[in-house]
Motif scaffolding. Structure first.
Motif, short mmCIF file in Angstrom:
data_model
loop_
_atom_site.label_atom_id
_atom_site.label_comp_id
_atom_site.label_asym_id
_atom_site.label_seq_id
_atom_site.Cartn_x
_atom_site.Cartn_y
_atom_site.Cartn_z
N LEU A 94 0.83 -1.21 0.00
CA LEU A 94 0.00 0.00 0.00
C LEU A 94 0.87 1.26 0.00
O LEU A 94 0.58 2.23 -0.71
CB LEU A 94 -0.93 0.00 1.22
CG LEU A 94 -2.10 -1.00 1.16
CD1 LEU A 94 -2.78 -1.08 2.52
CD2 LEU A 94 -3.10 -0.59 0.09
N ARG A 139 1.08 3.85 -3.28
CA ARG A 139 0.71 5.25 -3.06
C ARG A 139 1.79 6.17 -3.60
O ARG A 139 1.48 7.18 -4.26
CB ARG A 139 0.50 5.50 -1.57
CG ARG A 139 0.05 6.92 -1.26
CD ARG A 139 -0.24 7.09 0.21
NE ARG A 139 -0.90 8.36 0.47
CZ ARG A 139 -1.39 8.71 1.65
NH1 ARG A 139 -1.30 7.89 2.67
NH2 ARG A 139 -1.98 9.87 1.81
N CYS A 185 -3.82 9.76 -4.37
CA CYS A 185 -4.15 8.47 -3.77
C CYS A 185 -4.67 8.69 -2.35
O CYS A 185 -4.01 9.32 -1.53
CB CYS A 185 -2.92 7.56 -3.75
SG CYS A 185 -3.24 5.92 -3.05
N VAL A 229 -3.99 -5.36 -4.79
CA VAL A 229 -3.60 -3.95 -4.82
C VAL A 229 -2.60 -3.69 -5.93
O VAL A 229 -2.73 -2.73 -6.71
CB VAL A 229 -3.02 -3.51 -3.45
CG1 VAL A 229 -2.37 -2.14 -3.55
CG2 VAL A 229 -4.11 -3.51 -2.40
N ALA A 263 -4.35 -4.02 -9.37
CA ALA A 263 -5.32 -2.95 -9.58
C ALA A 263 -4.62 -1.63 -9.90
O ALA A 263 -5.03 -0.90 -10.81
CB ALA A 263 -6.21 -2.80 -8.35
N VAL A 264 -3.57 -1.31 -9.17
CA VAL A 264 -2.85 -0.06 -9.41
C VAL A 264 -2.11 -0.12 -10.75
O VAL A 264 -2.03 0.89 -11.46
CB VAL A 264 -1.89 0.23 -8.25
CG1 VAL A 264 -0.97 1.40 -8.58
CG2 VAL A 264 -2.67 0.52 -6.99
N CYS A 313 -7.37 8.05 -7.10
CA CYS A 313 -7.52 6.62 -6.83
C CYS A 313 -7.74 6.46 -5.33
O CYS A 313 -6.96 6.95 -4.52
CB CYS A 313 -6.28 5.85 -7.27
SG CYS A 313 -6.40 4.07 -7.00
N ILE A 344 -8.30 3.75 -2.24
CA ILE A 344 -8.12 2.36 -1.82
C ILE A 344 -8.69 2.22 -0.41
O ILE A 344 -8.23 2.88 0.52
CB ILE A 344 -6.64 1.94 -1.84
CG1 ILE A 344 -6.05 2.13 -3.25
CG2 ILE A 344 -6.47 0.50 -1.39
CD1 ILE A 344 -4.57 1.84 -3.34
N GLU A 397 -11.45 -2.42 -1.74
CA GLU A 397 -11.99 -1.73 -2.90
C GLU A 397 -10.94 -0.76 -3.44
O GLU A 397 -10.35 0.01 -2.67
CB GLU A 397 -13.27 -0.97 -2.57
CG GLU A 397 -14.47 -1.86 -2.31
CD GLU A 397 -15.74 -1.06 -2.08
OE1 GLU A 397 -15.64 0.19 -2.01
OE2 GLU A 397 -16.81 -1.67 -1.98
N VAL A 398 -10.72 -0.81 -4.75
CA VAL A 398 -9.83 0.13 -5.43
C VAL A 398 -10.69 0.85 -6.46
O VAL A 398 -11.18 0.25 -7.41
CB VAL A 398 -8.64 -0.58 -6.09
CG1 VAL A 398 -7.73 0.43 -6.77
CG2 VAL A 398 -7.87 -1.40 -5.07
N ASN A 424 -11.13 4.24 -9.07
CA ASN A 424 -10.50 5.35 -9.78
C ASN A 424 -11.53 6.04 -10.65
O ASN A 424 -12.59 5.49 -10.95
CB ASN A 424 -9.30 4.88 -10.60
CG ASN A 424 -9.71 4.08 -11.83
OD1 ASN A 424 -10.02 4.65 -12.87
ND2 ASN A 424 -9.74 2.75 -11.69
#
Length: 393
Positions: A267, A271, A281, A302, A305-306, A318, A320, A332-333, A335
């Motif tokens: 994470l 970020r 973020c 994560v 998704a990123v 975005c 998270i 949950e992610v 954007n």
């Protein structure tokens, strides 16, 4: 922090403190002019200089806090009071002592919104302009109405110029510092991700190549044991088979450690990468960590998704979110700049692999556009239940 970013921080720090140096310079010139004009009122000058020393200490604390992304509220409140007191108490030309308030404004307006900075500037103008004009008329002992009017207009222009330039110059320097700092953090985050990717590649290659050969050795040695019967060679091959299986088991354990991801570290890394790419973020995390079995899986979610946000979207934000309930762990992610065809075509998404990982822990994955024109990737996994202790009902 490497030498380059330290050098930038040092330059910005001394640039901010240049305003404090100007305070003492302007004050020194004013005192010299006052000595030539007549006797100095020491009962006013002594306390004013003492207060200015205190203001200088507070000013240095504020500039350090600015570079640490903190707002030194107590120091600024005390500094505002000192600025007003010395402007009233100071001897000689009021323009010398009023410069303390401009120095205060130059750092108080850093770290706040532009609207708040404007309010501070206007407030300083409203307070200091009448005070400067009154003290200047008193200092020059002018009685001519036209001259007094000129002093009032001149005081307004001088005060407005100081209130309109010093704060924004310092805000510009701090903005440059923040850009340099974020770029540095983004490079570090990208480097950490690159190292993690290389470790995963190494683990995969090690498992595929060496693991396959050890498996073949174990199978062949077992066949040799069966064909050799009770011969001494058969006993040696049985030992080889045991060694091969032990080595294969240890290899798999080592590879598993290499392939394990840390959710908290992931994470923090993503970020930094997102913000370095100009994407804001927002992390919304619980006060405790995710359960041990789901944390590595969610770390993969994560990362993937990123990666999709960076490759397949035009997002500017975005979000998270990680939520923990007694029954489920939810990630949950979200954007705001998805390209809808990216998910439909499945290019570079890796969603199928994520779904398999979540399925292994009893979870599920959904990825779809939302009603606000964004995109939401949602991973849900059941919270592992701790086994009851022996002897408990």
């Amino acid at each position: 922090m490497d030498k380059a970013i330290k050098r930038v921080r040092r330059v910005v720090y001394w640039t901010l403190n240049t305003t404090l140096g100007l305070v003492w310079f302007v004050l020194g010139i004013g005192l010299l002019a006052e000595q030539e004009a007549g006797p100095v009122e020491w009962w006013r000058l002594g306390p004013s200089v003492a207060l200015l020393v205190v203001f200088s200490v507070l000013f240095l604390r504020v500039t350090r806090a600015i570079l640490d992304r903190r707002y030194a509220q107590r120091e600024l409140v005390a500094g505002a009071g000192i600025a007003v007191v010395v402007a009233v108490l100071g001897t000689g030309a009021p323009t010398s002592w009023s410069f303390v308030s401009f120095a205060w404004l130059s750092v108080a307006s850093v770290g706040v919104r532009a609207r708040t900075a404007w309010i501070m500037a206007v407030t300083t103008l409203v307070v200091m302009w009448p005070l400067n004009a009154y003290r200047m008329i008193e200092f020059t002992a002018e009685t001519d109405p036209a001259t007094r009017a000129g002093i009032v207009v001149g005081s307004f222009l001088y005060t407005a110029l100081m209130c309109g330039t010093l704060p924004w110059a310092n805000r510009l320097w701090v903005w440059i510092w923040h850009i340099a700092e974020e770029a540095h953090e983004g490079r570090e985050a990208q480097a950490r991700l690159a190292v993690a990717e290389e470790r995963l590649r190494f683990a995969r290659d090690l498992h595929d190549l060496v693991g396959h050969q050890l498996s073949a050795i174990a199978v062949k040695s077992e066949l040799a044991v069966r064909l050799g019967g009770d011969s001494p060679a058969s006993a040696e091959m049985a030992e080889v088979r045991g060694l091969a299986r032990t080595a294969l088991r240890e290899l798999r354990e080592a590879v598993k450690g290499y392939r394990q991801l840390d959710l908290a570290a992931e994470l923090a890394s993503v970020r930094g990468v997102l913000e370095a790419a100009g994407i804001t973020c927002d992390l919304k995390l619980p006060y405790r960590d995710a359960p041990g079995e789901t944390a590595p899986v969610f770390a993969w979610v994560v990362r993937e998704a990123v990666t999709n946000v960076l490759r397949h979207s035009t997002a500017t934000t975005c979000e998270i979110t990680l939520r923990l309930t007694p029954e489920e762990t939810i990630l949950e992610v979200r954007n705001n700049g998805v390209q809808k065809d990216a998910v439909k075509n499945g290019e570079g998404s890796g969603l199928a692999g994520l779904a398999e990982r979540l399925g292994a822990v009893g979870g599920k994955l959904t990825a779809e556009p939302d009603r606000k024109g964004g995109f939401v990737l949602r991973a849900v996994a059941p919270t592992a239940k701790e086994p009851a202790l022996a002897g408990r009902p």
